[in-house]
Design a protein around this motif. Structure first.
Motif, PDB file in Angstrom:
ATOM      1  N   SER A  88      -4.352  -3.504  -8.992  1.00  0.00           N
ATOM      2  CA  SER A  88      -4.069  -2.349  -8.134  1.00  0.00           C
ATOM      3  C   SER A  88      -5.316  -1.493  -8.017  1.00  0.00           C
ATOM      4  O   SER A  88      -6.110  -1.389  -8.966  1.00  0.00           O
ATOM      5  CB  SER A  88      -2.910  -1.530  -8.716  1.00  0.00           C
ATOM      6  N   GLU A 102      -0.961 -10.279 -14.652  1.00  0.00           N
ATOM      7  CA  GLU A 102      -2.385 -10.011 -14.476  1.00  0.00           C
ATOM      8  C   GLU A 102      -3.182 -11.169 -15.063  1.00  0.00           C
ATOM      9  O   GLU A 102      -3.912 -11.024 -16.043  1.00  0.00           O
ATOM     10  CB  GLU A 102      -2.755  -8.680 -15.135  1.00  0.00           C
ATOM     11  N   LYS A 145       0.853  -1.180   0.000  1.00  0.00           N
ATOM     12  CA  LYS A 145       0.000   0.000   0.000  1.00  0.00           C
ATOM     13  C   LYS A 145       0.889   1.229   0.000  1.00  0.00           C
ATOM     14  O   LYS A 145       1.985   1.232   0.555  1.00  0.00           O
ATOM     15  CB  LYS A 145      -0.948   0.009   1.206  1.00  0.00           C
ATOM     16  N   ILE A 189      -3.052   3.806  -2.606  1.00  0.00           N
ATOM     17  CA  ILE A 189      -2.957   2.909  -3.752  1.00  0.00           C
ATOM     18  C   ILE A 189      -2.530   1.551  -3.203  1.00  0.00           C
ATOM     19  O   ILE A 189      -1.507   1.434  -2.525  1.00  0.00           O
ATOM     20  CB  ILE A 189      -1.955   3.412  -4.801  1.00  0.00           C
ATOM     21  N   LYS A 210      -1.923  -2.644  -3.846  1.00  0.00           N
ATOM     22  CA  LYS A 210      -1.646  -3.702  -4.817  1.00  0.00           C
ATOM     23  C   LYS A 210      -1.973  -5.049  -4.183  1.00  0.00           C
ATOM     24  O   LYS A 210      -1.521  -5.341  -3.075  1.00  0.00           O
ATOM     25  CB  LYS A 210      -0.171  -3.650  -5.231  1.00  0.00           C
ATOM     26  N   CYS A 211      -2.760  -5.854  -4.869  1.00  0.00           N
ATOM     27  CA  CYS A 211      -3.181  -7.162  -4.347  1.00  0.00           C
ATOM     28  C   CYS A 211      -2.903  -8.261  -5.357  1.00  0.00           C
ATOM     29  O   CYS A 211      -2.901  -8.029  -6.566  1.00  0.00           O
ATOM     30  CB  CYS A 211      -4.680  -7.170  -4.025  1.00  0.00           C
ATOM     31  N   SER A 241       5.620  -8.500  -3.928  1.00  0.00           N
ATOM     32  CA  SER A 241       5.254  -7.325  -4.713  1.00  0.00           C
ATOM     33  C   SER A 241       6.206  -7.127  -5.887  1.00  0.00           C
ATOM     34  O   SER A 241       5.810  -6.676  -6.959  1.00  0.00           O
ATOM     35  CB  SER A 241       5.254  -6.080  -3.821  1.00  0.00           C
ATOM     36  N   LEU A 253      -5.745   1.399 -12.380  1.00  0.00           N
ATOM     37  CA  LEU A 253      -6.191   1.416 -10.990  1.00  0.00           C
ATOM     38  C   LEU A 253      -7.685   1.143 -10.940  1.00  0.00           C
ATOM     39  O   LEU A 253      -8.485   1.890 -11.503  1.00  0.00           O
ATOM     40  CB  LEU A 253      -5.879   2.763 -10.336  1.00  0.00           C
TER      41      LEU A 253
END
Length: 239
Positions: free
Chosen positions: A33, A109, A12, A21, A23-24, A103, A70
């Motif tokens: 994100s 994706e 984060k 913001i 990110k997962c 990360s 995002l």
């Protein structure tokens, strides 16, 4: 498109005064994100900043727009409530360190059920353990299987391991050769499970040496990988 998926928080970042913001790594879409507007200001909403601690496991409802980098989270709830990962000093150090590694290494994706299951189950395992000082070593080694450069075990009896090639070899190479204690530990870890991990005895000096080796292994096989910023503090905690 509204999508409900399980997700593991990787990072984060504060954005402007009141936004985050995040990110997962998600079960259904891989890396996503999110921009969470006003989350650091508002106390009324159902989505709280506390939901996004490193490696927290969530179920989220996401408004996915393929043309945006995002995304927007509509709903969130805790999927697993950790007993110790964020409250115990040593375990929280492991969490911060591994969240940085993940990360940096997880970029795709796309859906990967086996990788998600590995992350989910190993974190739940760590949460309930009392002996875990070598957890991060086995975690990183097993992670290479999902990233595509798990050591080739065909010639595991050979007395050298080439980090660049990811293979055991009869003769040492001038560069990136592993032998001695690190080789012994590598073979032990390749032959064990998380449940049997406490049977492997490694002192703090050996632990740091092996960690340096495995991080170099990541650098050699992932061009974008950089050692985590938390590495120095992490080594101090486990010294």
């Amino acid at each position: 498109m509204l999508l409900t998926t399980n997700a593991i928080v990787l990072s984060k970042l504060k954005y402007r005064d009141h936004d985050l913001i995040v990110k997962c790594y998600t079960q259904e879409k891989g890396i996503l994100s999110f921009l969470l507007r006003g989350i650091l200001k508002s106390k009324k909403g159902s989505i709280k900043a506390a939901h996004f601690q490193p490696l927290t496991q969530l179920q989220i409802v996401v408004n996915v727009k393929t043309n945006k980098s995002l995304q927007t989270i509509k709903e969130v709830k805790l999927l697993a409530i950790y007993n110790s990962l964020h409250s115990h000093v040593l375990k929280s150090s492991i969490v911060i360190f591994l969240s940085e590694v993940l990360s940096s290494t997880l970029q795709e994706e796309e859906k990967n059920e086996t990788l998600y299951s590995f992350l989910e189950n190993t974190l739940l395992w760590l949460d309930v353990q009392s002996e875990y000082s070598n957890f991060h070593l086995l975690f990183l080694l097993k992670l290479t299987k999902y990233l595509g450069f798990y050591p080739d075990e065909e010639a595991i009896d050979y007395p050298n391991f080439n980090l660049k090639e990811g293979q055991f070899q009869l003769k040492p190479t001038r560069l990136y050769n592993v032998s001695g204690e690190n080789l012994i530990i590598l073979k032990q870890l390749l032959g064990t499970t998380f449940d049997a991990l406490p049977n492997i005895k490694i002192n703090s000096k050996q632990r740091q040496s092996f960690l340096s080796m495995i991080l170099l292994y990541f650098e050699l096989h992932l061009g974008s990988f950089k050692p985590p910023k938390s590495l120095q503090v992490f080594n101090q905690v486990f010294s």
